[in-house]
Motif scaffolding. Structure first.
Motif, mmCIF file in Angstrom:
data_model
loop_
_atom_site.group_PDB
_atom_site.id
_atom_site.type_symbol
_atom_site.label_atom_id
_atom_site.label_comp_id
_atom_site.label_asym_id
_atom_site.label_seq_id
_atom_site.Cartn_x
_atom_site.Cartn_y
_atom_site.Cartn_z
ATOM 1 N N LYS A 250 0.840 -1.204 0.000
ATOM 2 C CA LYS A 250 0.000 0.000 0.000
ATOM 3 C C LYS A 250 0.868 1.245 0.000
ATOM 4 C CE LYS A 250 -3.700 2.331 2.530
ATOM 5 N NZ LYS A 250 -4.575 2.299 3.734
ATOM 6 N N MET A 251 0.621 2.120 -0.972
ATOM 7 C CA MET A 251 1.382 3.363 -1.049
ATOM 8 C C MET A 251 1.135 4.208 0.204
ATOM 9 S SD MET A 251 1.133 6.546 -3.755
ATOM 10 C CE MET A 251 1.592 5.570 -5.190
ATOM 11 N N PRO A 252 2.203 4.650 0.879
ATOM 12 C CA PRO A 252 2.024 5.508 2.053
ATOM 13 C C PRO A 252 1.679 6.935 1.645
ATOM 14 C CG PRO A 252 4.341 5.224 1.592
ATOM 15 C CD PRO A 252 3.613 4.334 0.613
ATOM 16 N N THR A 253 1.255 7.717 2.594
ATOM 17 C CA THR A 253 0.966 9.124 2.360
ATOM 18 C C THR A 253 1.871 9.963 3.246
ATOM 19 O OG1 THR A 253 -1.349 8.710 1.793
ATOM 20 C CG2 THR A 253 -0.786 10.935 2.495
ATOM 21 N N ILE A 254 2.631 10.855 2.641
ATOM 22 C CA ILE A 254 3.513 11.757 3.373
ATOM 23 C C ILE A 254 3.071 13.183 3.062
ATOM 24 C CG2 ILE A 254 5.894 12.476 3.804
ATOM 25 C CD1 ILE A 254 5.358 9.590 4.558
ATOM 26 N N PRO A 255 2.256 13.790 3.937
ATOM 27 C CA PRO A 255 1.685 15.108 3.646
ATOM 28 C C PRO A 255 2.628 16.270 3.929
ATOM 29 C CG PRO A 255 0.917 14.343 5.768
ATOM 30 C CD PRO A 255 1.780 13.232 5.209
#
Length: 304
Positions: A250-255
């Protein structure tokens, strides 16, 4: 070989060992079981095999575990694992074992094969305080146990030291690592989210992998292949500026923004920041001392 080259080359080898121990096995469609102990593939005179759902390995394959002594008593036919003074025992041909003073029942017993003692990996892992993971698609067993110095580093208030500790921690691949383009490039980029050390990305050519600290080891949770000839915006990962064409996990999210360290052999180490909009700022080239440490302070990180 100068100090920078040694540091960068060691860093490159660390990345390559994990990839070759996973993706290389898949590419060869090998049926052999691979055992990696603290990021290094180990081998024995007898190949590991599976019996009753347990992986059995030659006893000497696990002697490199830190703070652990493993012995075989040929008279009593007993394996003893000493983990910092805490002893566990397993007698050959028996399914019952004593693990840290408690009696446990194993799915299979230790056996002699071709003159070697084959023991259940799970017993060794539990007795030595290691984390074990079986990556079925790649038929790879990961055994992870950090050193005391690694644990000390990841708890450091110095972000540079903590990042170094995180990068050195034993790794477990929870997904299949994708193979990249063929070539001998020694160019590696590590990305860390702003003021973070518990998660990081590593890019080599067209492959980028995402790692996160889980308890006392690092897990590879996402592996992706990019088209380096095609630019694209990735809302979840703004610092990835090429189109992702394949991924596992699953692609992570780095905001938030990230800092990057770009190591090249031969060459040098460049570093900089990438803000949350994807704007990259190259800040300069590392000194020899900075390159030796791998991860160093980037004051501009505060402004991301």
């Amino acid at each position: 070989m100068n100090t920078f080259t040694k540091a960068a080359l060691a860093s490159a080898i660390s990345f390559s060992m994990l990839a070759s121990g996973v993706s290389g096995v898949s590419a060869a469609a090998s049926k052999s079981i691979i055992v990696q102990v603290n990021n290094k593939p180990v081998s024995g005179d007898v190949e590991p095999y599976i019996e009753n759902g347990s992986t059995l390995v030659a006893l000497n394959m696990l002697r490199s575990l830190p703070s652990v002594t493993i012995n075989w008593n040929n008279t009593s036919k007993t394996v003893t694992v000493d983990n910092n003074g805490i002893k566990s025992t397993l007698a050959a041909g028996k399914k019952e074992a004593m693990v840290s003073g408690k009696k446990v029942t194993l799915s299979t017993s230790s056996v002699m094969k071709n003159g070697r003692v084959m023991v259940p990996l799970r017993f060794i892992a539990d007795a030595s305080g290691s984390e074990v993971y079986w990556n079925a698609p790649d038929r790879t067993v990961y055994v992870a146990k950090p050193t005391e110095n690694m644990l000390k580093e990841i708890q450091s208030s110095d972000i540079s030291v903590a990042r170094h500790g995180a990068y050195d921690l034993p790794r477990i691949a929870k997904v299949v690592v994708l193979q990249g383009e063929e070539g001998d490039s020694m160019d590696y980029i590590r990305y860390f989210p702003k003021k973070q050390s518990s998660e990081f990305f590593e890019q080599h050519m067209d492959i980028v992998n995402y790692y996160r600290i889980i308890d006392t080891h690092v897990e590879l949770l996402w592996s992706a292949r990019m088209n380096l000839q095609q630019e694209a915006k990735n809302a979840s990962l703004p610092f990835i500026t090429n189109k992702i064409i394949e991924q596992n996990g699953k692609m992570p999210t780095i905001p938030k923004g990230v800092v990057y360290y770009n190591y090249s052999v031969p060459g040098g180490t460049t570093y900089g920041t990438i803000d949350k909009a994807g704007k990259k700022t190259r800040l300069g080239e590392a000194t020899e001392d900075q390159a030796k440490e791998m991860f160093f302070s980037i004051p501009e990180e505060e402004q991301l």
